[in-house]
Design a protein around this motif. Structure first.
Motif, mmCIF file in Angstrom:
data_model
loop_
_atom_site.group_PDB
_atom_site.id
_atom_site.type_symbol
_atom_site.label_atom_id
_atom_site.label_comp_id
_atom_site.label_asym_id
_atom_site.label_seq_id
_atom_site.Cartn_x
_atom_site.Cartn_y
_atom_site.Cartn_z
ATOM 1 N N ALA A 299 9.461 16.306 -12.997
ATOM 2 C CA ALA A 299 8.474 16.258 -11.927
ATOM 3 C C ALA A 299 7.505 15.101 -12.177
ATOM 4 N N PRO A 300 7.066 14.431 -11.131
ATOM 5 C CA PRO A 300 6.117 13.328 -11.295
ATOM 6 C C PRO A 300 4.694 13.860 -11.484
ATOM 7 N N VAL A 301 3.831 12.978 -11.923
ATOM 8 C CA VAL A 301 2.406 13.281 -11.950
ATOM 9 C C VAL A 301 1.805 12.610 -10.719
ATOM 10 N N ILE A 302 1.433 13.423 -9.733
ATOM 11 C CA ILE A 302 0.815 12.906 -8.515
ATOM 12 C C ILE A 302 -0.624 13.401 -8.497
ATOM 13 N N VAL A 303 -1.561 12.491 -8.576
ATOM 14 C CA VAL A 303 -2.974 12.856 -8.567
ATOM 15 C C VAL A 303 -3.373 13.281 -7.169
ATOM 16 N N LYS A 304 -4.050 14.410 -7.080
ATOM 17 C CA LYS A 304 -4.547 14.883 -5.788
ATOM 18 C C LYS A 304 -5.779 14.057 -5.428
ATOM 19 N N GLU A 305 -5.640 13.245 -4.412
ATOM 20 C CA GLU A 305 -6.705 12.331 -4.013
ATOM 21 C C GLU A 305 -7.725 12.997 -3.096
ATOM 22 N N ALA A 306 -7.262 13.885 -2.241
ATOM 23 C CA ALA A 306 -8.115 14.490 -1.226
ATOM 24 C C ALA A 306 -8.625 15.854 -1.682
ATOM 25 N N ARG A 307 -9.857 16.139 -1.324
ATOM 26 C CA ARG A 307 -10.427 17.460 -1.578
ATOM 27 C C ARG A 307 -10.012 18.388 -0.442
ATOM 28 N N ASP A 308 -9.974 19.675 -0.738
ATOM 29 C CA ASP A 308 -9.492 20.652 0.240
ATOM 30 C C ASP A 308 -10.374 20.793 1.478
ATOM 31 N N ASP A 309 -11.605 20.312 1.431
ATOM 32 C CA ASP A 309 -12.522 20.487 2.562
ATOM 33 C C ASP A 309 -12.736 19.218 3.373
ATOM 34 N N GLU A 310 -11.818 18.254 3.268
ATOM 35 C CA GLU A 310 -12.037 16.996 3.966
ATOM 36 C C GLU A 310 -10.774 16.505 4.673
ATOM 37 N N PHE A 311 -10.999 15.821 5.771
ATOM 38 C CA PHE A 311 -9.942 15.118 6.475
ATOM 39 C C PHE A 311 -9.868 13.753 5.816
ATOM 40 N N TYR A 312 -8.702 13.397 5.291
ATOM 41 C CA TYR A 312 -8.578 12.314 4.334
ATOM 42 C C TYR A 312 -7.815 11.117 4.891
ATOM 43 N N LEU A 313 -8.419 9.946 4.754
ATOM 44 C CA LEU A 313 -7.755 8.690 5.089
ATOM 45 C C LEU A 313 -7.001 8.242 3.852
ATOM 46 N N ASP A 314 -5.711 8.485 3.829
ATOM 47 C CA ASP A 314 -4.873 8.163 2.676
ATOM 48 C C ASP A 314 -4.750 6.661 2.498
ATOM 49 N N SER A 315 -4.499 5.946 3.588
ATOM 50 C CA SER A 315 -4.348 4.503 3.487
ATOM 51 C C SER A 315 -4.538 3.846 4.848
ATOM 52 N N LEU A 316 -4.926 2.582 4.786
ATOM 53 C CA LEU A 316 -5.162 1.773 5.978
ATOM 54 C C LEU A 316 -4.900 0.330 5.580
ATOM 55 N N ALA A 317 -4.221 -0.386 6.439
ATOM 56 C CA ALA A 317 -4.015 -1.822 6.204
ATOM 57 C C ALA A 317 -3.835 -2.524 7.537
ATOM 58 N N VAL A 318 -4.227 -3.784 7.543
ATOM 59 C CA VAL A 318 -4.080 -4.652 8.710
ATOM 60 C C VAL A 318 -3.287 -5.870 8.265
ATOM 61 N N HIS A 319 -2.339 -6.271 9.091
ATOM 62 C CA HIS A 319 -1.529 -7.458 8.796
ATOM 63 C C HIS A 319 -2.454 -8.661 8.575
ATOM 64 N N PRO A 320 -2.150 -9.503 7.591
ATOM 65 C CA PRO A 320 -3.040 -10.627 7.275
ATOM 66 C C PRO A 320 -3.427 -11.506 8.466
ATOM 67 N N ASP A 321 -2.516 -11.735 9.405
ATOM 68 C CA ASP A 321 -2.861 -12.613 10.523
ATOM 69 C C ASP A 321 -3.677 -11.917 11.616
ATOM 70 N N SER A 322 -3.993 -10.627 11.407
ATOM 71 C CA SER A 322 -4.808 -9.892 12.381
ATOM 72 C C SER A 322 -6.120 -9.389 11.787
#
Length: 190
Positions: free
Chosen positions: A97-120
């Motif tokens: 089994a992998p070690v996956i760190v829990k990033e989000a707390r149970d009481d929050e709506f979580y933005l896991d990731s966001l990115a914009v293409h470099p030319d935008s």
């Protein structure tokens, strides 16, 4: 334009997810050790339902021709369920089994990731995606949104602070220090 992602967006979104999370986190989720393999595995999870990287958890920003950015989010209480496919994939490939760190707390709506293409970049796409994320939280009845930003990513931290996010601790993920940031949002009353 911001819209819900579709499975067909995988070819455009998977490299952006990879850019946002980096190879270390991609490895912890998918087991991939090389960039191309990681993007391929991210794309394979993106087109499936019921996992953290699924199109179901993504909105995309588009211009007339293509996807130029994305935001991936879910409620923190869903983390274990959404990460189960990654654990099962690791177990099938390695027997461990992998070690996956829990990033989000149970009481929050979580933005896991966001990115914009470099030319935008520097055109308001990131702010539009953040706004869509907050609107989704409001629509689902969540009054607390959160995200992590890598300690060294000063530009992203400034963006998040400019729209009202405030530091609320830190967390080590895949060998990198991240600032946990939170914001209160209004809840839509039916």
């Amino acid at each position: 334009m911001i819209r819900k992602a579709l499975p067909a967006d995988a070819k455009d979104v998977a490299p952006l997810i990879m850019e946002a999370i980096g190879l270390d986190i991609a490895h912890s989720l998918t087991g991939a050790k090389e960039y191309d393999e990681a993007v391929q595995r991210i794309a394979s999870y993106f087109v499936k339902s019921q996992n953290r990287l699924s199109y179901e958890n993504v909105v995309v920003a588009t211009n007339r021709e293509r996807v130029v950015g994305f935001a991936l989010f879910y409620h923190g209480s869903e983390t274990e369920r959404l990460d189960r496919p990654f654990v099962e994939g690791w177990l099938q490939r390695t027997g461990q089994a992998p070690v996956i760190v829990k990033e989000a707390r149970d009481d929050e709506f979580y933005l896991d990731s966001l990115a914009v293409h470099p030319d935008s970049r520097r055109m308001g796409v990131g702010k539009s995606l953040l706004h869509a994320f907050e609107k989704e939280a409001e629509a689902r009845g969540h009054d607390r949104v959160a995200l992590l930003v890598e300690e060294e990513n000063v530009k992203a931290r400034r963006l998040y602070e400019s729209v009202g996010f405030r530091p609320d601790g830190s967390l080590m993920v895949a060998g990198h220090l991240y600032h946990h940031m939170v914001k209160r949002v209004p809840v839509l009353v039916p």
